[in-house]
Structure formats: C-alpha cells, structure tokens
Design a protein around this motif. Structure first.
Motif, PDB file in Angstrom:
ATOM      1  N   THR A  34       0.808  -1.216   0.000  1.00 55.77           N
ATOM      2  CA  THR A  34       0.000   0.000   0.000  1.00 55.77           C
ATOM      3  C   THR A  34       0.845   1.271   0.000  1.00 55.77           C
ATOM      4  O   THR A  34       0.435   2.297  -0.550  1.00 55.77           O
ATOM      5  CB  THR A  34      -0.952   0.017   1.221  1.00 55.77           C
ATOM      6  OG1 THR A  34      -0.196  -0.255   2.412  1.00 55.77           O
ATOM      7  CG2 THR A  34      -2.047  -1.017   1.069  1.00 55.77           C
ATOM      8  N   LYS A  37       1.660   3.039  -3.533  1.00 54.82           N
ATOM      9  CA  LYS A  37       0.594   3.525  -4.403  1.00 54.82           C
ATOM     10  C   LYS A  37       1.035   4.702  -5.269  1.00 54.82           C
ATOM     11  O   LYS A  37       0.673   4.804  -6.448  1.00 54.82           O
ATOM     12  CB  LYS A  37      -0.621   3.929  -3.559  1.00 54.82           C
ATOM     13  CG  LYS A  37      -1.782   4.432  -4.397  1.00 54.82           C
ATOM     14  CD  LYS A  37      -2.957   4.867  -3.541  1.00 54.82           C
ATOM     15  CE  LYS A  37      -4.085   5.435  -4.404  1.00 54.82           C
ATOM     16  NZ  LYS A  37      -5.241   5.886  -3.595  1.00 54.82           N
ATOM     17  N   VAL A 210      -2.698  -2.328  -6.434  1.00 53.48           N
ATOM     18  CA  VAL A 210      -4.142  -2.116  -6.589  1.00 53.48           C
ATOM     19  C   VAL A 210      -4.932  -3.101  -5.742  1.00 53.48           C
ATOM     20  O   VAL A 210      -5.895  -2.733  -5.060  1.00 53.48           O
ATOM     21  CB  VAL A 210      -4.541  -2.234  -8.070  1.00 53.48           C
ATOM     22  CG1 VAL A 210      -6.066  -2.247  -8.212  1.00 53.48           C
ATOM     23  CG2 VAL A 210      -3.949  -1.085  -8.872  1.00 53.48           C
ATOM     24  N   SER A 214      -7.370  -2.347  -2.295  1.00 59.49           N
ATOM     25  CA  SER A 214      -8.811  -2.587  -2.445  1.00 59.49           C
ATOM     26  C   SER A 214      -9.243  -3.926  -1.850  1.00 59.49           C
ATOM     27  O   SER A 214     -10.282  -4.460  -2.231  1.00 59.49           O
ATOM     28  CB  SER A 214      -9.181  -2.542  -3.935  1.00 59.49           C
ATOM     29  OG  SER A 214      -8.746  -1.367  -4.542  1.00 59.49           O
ATOM     30  N   ALA A 270      -5.494   0.571 -14.498  1.00 62.50           N
ATOM     31  CA  ALA A 270      -5.291   0.630 -13.047  1.00 62.50           C
ATOM     32  C   ALA A 270      -4.711   1.978 -12.631  1.00 62.50           C
ATOM     33  O   ALA A 270      -5.121   2.565 -11.621  1.00 62.50           O
ATOM     34  CB  ALA A 270      -4.372  -0.499 -12.601  1.00 62.50           C
ATOM     35  N   ALA A 274      -6.759   4.575 -10.295  1.00 61.56           N
ATOM     36  CA  ALA A 274      -6.209   4.934  -8.984  1.00 61.56           C
ATOM     37  C   ALA A 274      -6.031   6.437  -8.846  1.00 61.56           C
ATOM     38  O   ALA A 274      -6.174   6.996  -7.751  1.00 61.56           O
ATOM     39  CB  ALA A 274      -4.873   4.223  -8.775  1.00 61.56           C
ATOM     40  N   PRO A 279     -10.774   3.887  -5.387  1.00 61.67           N
ATOM     41  CA  PRO A 279      -9.849   2.756  -5.544  1.00 61.67           C
ATOM     42  C   PRO A 279     -10.500   1.484  -6.083  1.00 61.67           C
ATOM     43  O   PRO A 279      -9.854   0.717  -6.804  1.00 61.67           O
ATOM     44  CB  PRO A 279      -9.334   2.534  -4.116  1.00 61.67           C
ATOM     45  CG  PRO A 279      -9.408   3.884  -3.491  1.00 61.67           C
ATOM     46  CD  PRO A 279     -10.640   4.529  -4.066  1.00 61.67           C
ATOM     47  N   ALA A 282     -10.235   0.616  -9.754  1.00 67.16           N
ATOM     48  CA  ALA A 282      -9.000   0.041 -10.294  1.00 67.16           C
ATOM     49  C   ALA A 282      -9.004  -1.484 -10.242  1.00 67.16           C
ATOM     50  O   ALA A 282      -8.187  -2.126 -10.907  1.00 67.16           O
ATOM     51  CB  ALA A 282      -7.790   0.571  -9.515  1.00 67.16           C
TER      52      ALA A 282
END
Length: 316
Positions: A34, A37, A210, A214, A270, A274, A279, A282
């Motif tokens: 994460t 990102k 991604v 999510s 994606a 994003a 989110p 994506a």
C-alpha cells in the motif's frame, strides 16, 4: 547479460503465473504494497519506455503497407471493448465505481502481452504489433473520449485530466524510448534483453498495489467483478474474431485481431483509476491483468493447434 536475458525470457514466458502470485501477495500481505501507491504511474511509465525501446520503423511501415488491416484492428478494438463494457455494466446493473472501472479498462489500448500471445498463436505478429502501436499512440484522444461518452452515465469525467495523464505515463515514455534507441542504438539493443524482466516486475507490482489497496472491496464485490471481467474478455475475443472474419481476413490475421481486441493495457487502466476515481474502480483492471494473460495463453495454444489441423486438412 546472457544470464539476465535467460531470466527475462523465463519470467516473460511465465507472466500470468507471476501476475497471479503478486495479486495473491497484495491480497494477503497488503501492508507490504500500500505504501507504493504513489509509484503506479512510474511503474507504468517504465513499461511504456521499454515499449519505445522496442519500436522500429518496420512497425510503422506495416501501417502504411496495409492500412486497411491495421485500421480494422484498431477500430474494432475501440468499438468492441468499450461498448461491450458499457452493455455489461447496464445488464448486470453494476455499482457506479465498478461500472466505471470496467468501462475504463475497456477503453484502454491493447498492451504488449497481446503481441506475445499472437506470436504463440502463430498469428500475424507484424499486424498485431502495428495494431497495438497505433491503438497506444491514439490513446490520449481515444481513451478519454470513449470514457467520457460511456462512463458519464455513472459519474462526471474530467477528460482533460485523463488526456494529460495518458500523455505523461504513456506517450512521453514511449517517445523517450524511441529517442534513446536512436541515439544509443547499441546500448538500447543490449538493454532490450532485460525488458521482459523489468516490464513484468513493473506490471505485477501495479497489480499487487491495486489489490492491496482494495482488499476490503474485493471481499465485498469480488464475485461480480470476476464474472464481468471474464465475460468482457471472453466475449471481446469472440466479437474480435467475427469482426475480422466479417472483413474477409485470413486465419492468421483473425488471430491477431482477436487477441488485440480482447487483451487490454490493464496497467494503464489501473493507473488511471487509482489517480482519478475510487480505488475500487481500479480492481477490474487488476483482475483483468491476471485473467487476460491466462485466457490469452489458453486461446493462443488453441489457435496454434487449430492452424496445424487446418494445414493438415489442407494438405489432404
């Protein structure tokens, strides 16, 4: 360098497995990804830069040598996948964020994976590469236009912002790759051997990021997203095949058009989702990245065997 080339070929040849593996890593160990990102666009830019390094004048000569064939593939791609996504979103009554995500991936150009699958299918590789190149180069206009037209039903679309992002993460890296190749030809040719490894790493990281971001939404809406992605991809192949057949293309050309139609640059999908949407938008692109490589490999294998059978039958 030879060792790196062998590793690159191995990784490139098992691409779908690596995508699936990193998708699972992102799902089960989200905290490991994460924090990355903010690097999604950078990773996609690396992939596009690599594409620029591989482009040659021959790819564009093919466009002028048989413009009708290339036009059929490009037009079919930007008609079939976007409108198919729109219809599926309506019929399945998808939630707005998921509907936009499915339409978004449907509006993306075809990716480099489709060229590999066309090669494995014993299809017209030169035609496939030309379709992918042209669909990518016109993406800054075609993709935002189609998204605005089709996804505007669910939410407001900032087309200008999408255009700028596609220019930055797709066109600029490709142009830089072409320039570097022209200025440092020997070094560029040597670096191309490592591209399968670098591109694969960049794409699987995008997928993992991604999925990690999510995870909750995937648990909640995963089955419907998987279903619509599989339908989108499978029906896209079928319509692409019949679209090519409608124009009298031979089997080799139909293979190229089929794979270029059904396989998308889901990394771009994606990245755009994003950056511009919720989110969860994506997630269809991330799942598409996994699924279309699996389905593309299976279809390419079937296509290659079909050609062999056709040849045998023709010989008799």
């Amino acid at each position: 360098m030879r060792g790196l080339e062998k590793v690159g070929k191995f990784v490139g040849g098992t691409f779908s497995i690596w995508v699936l593996l990193f998708a699972c890593l992102g799902f089960f160990f989200p905290t490991a990804f994460t924090g990355l990102k903010g690097y999604i666009q950078l990773f996609l830019g690396i992939v596009m830069f690599g594409m620029g390094l591989t482009l040659s004048a021959a790819d564009f000569r093919e466009v002028f040598r048989r413009p009708v064939d290339v036009a059929i593939g490009v037009v079919g791609h930007y008609l079939i996948m976007p409108f198919l996504a729109f219809v599926l979103a309506l019929v399945l009554q998808l939630p707005p964020d998921i509907a936009v995500g499915v339409i978004l991936v449907g509006c993306c150009p075809s990716g480099t994976a489709s060229n590999v699958m066309t090669l494995l299918s014993k299809g017209d590789v030169a035609l496939g590469v030309s379709i992918a190149s042209v669909s990518t180069l016109i993406a800054p206009l075609a993709t935002p236009a189609m998204i605005s037209l089709l996804a505007g039903r669910w939410m407001n679309i900032d087309a200008k912002s999408l255009i700028m992002d596609i220019l930055i993460v797709v066109i600029v890296p490709i142009v830089l790759g072409v320039i570097v190749k022209s200025l440092f030809r020997k070094q560029a040719e040597a670096s191309v051997k490592a591209l399968p490894l670098i591109s694969t790493l960049a794409i699987v990281l995008i997928v993992a990021i991604v999925v990690a971001g999510s995870k909750g939404k995937i648990l909640e809406t995963g089955p419907i997203i998987f279903a619509v992605v599989i339908l989108h991809n499978g029906i896209g192949y079928l319509l692409g095949y019949w679209f090519a057949k409608l124009f009298g293309m031979n089997l080799s050309k139909r293979k190229a058009v089929t794979l270029e139609t059904g396989m998308q640059n889901s990394g771009l999908g994606a990245a755009l989702a994003a950056a511009h949407f919720n989110p969860i938008a994506a997630v269809p692109s991330a799942i598409f990245s996994v699924w279309h490589n699996i389905s593309g490999s299976l279809l390419a294998t079937w296509f290659s065997r079909r050609e062999e059978k056709d040849s045998i039958a023709g010989g008799k």
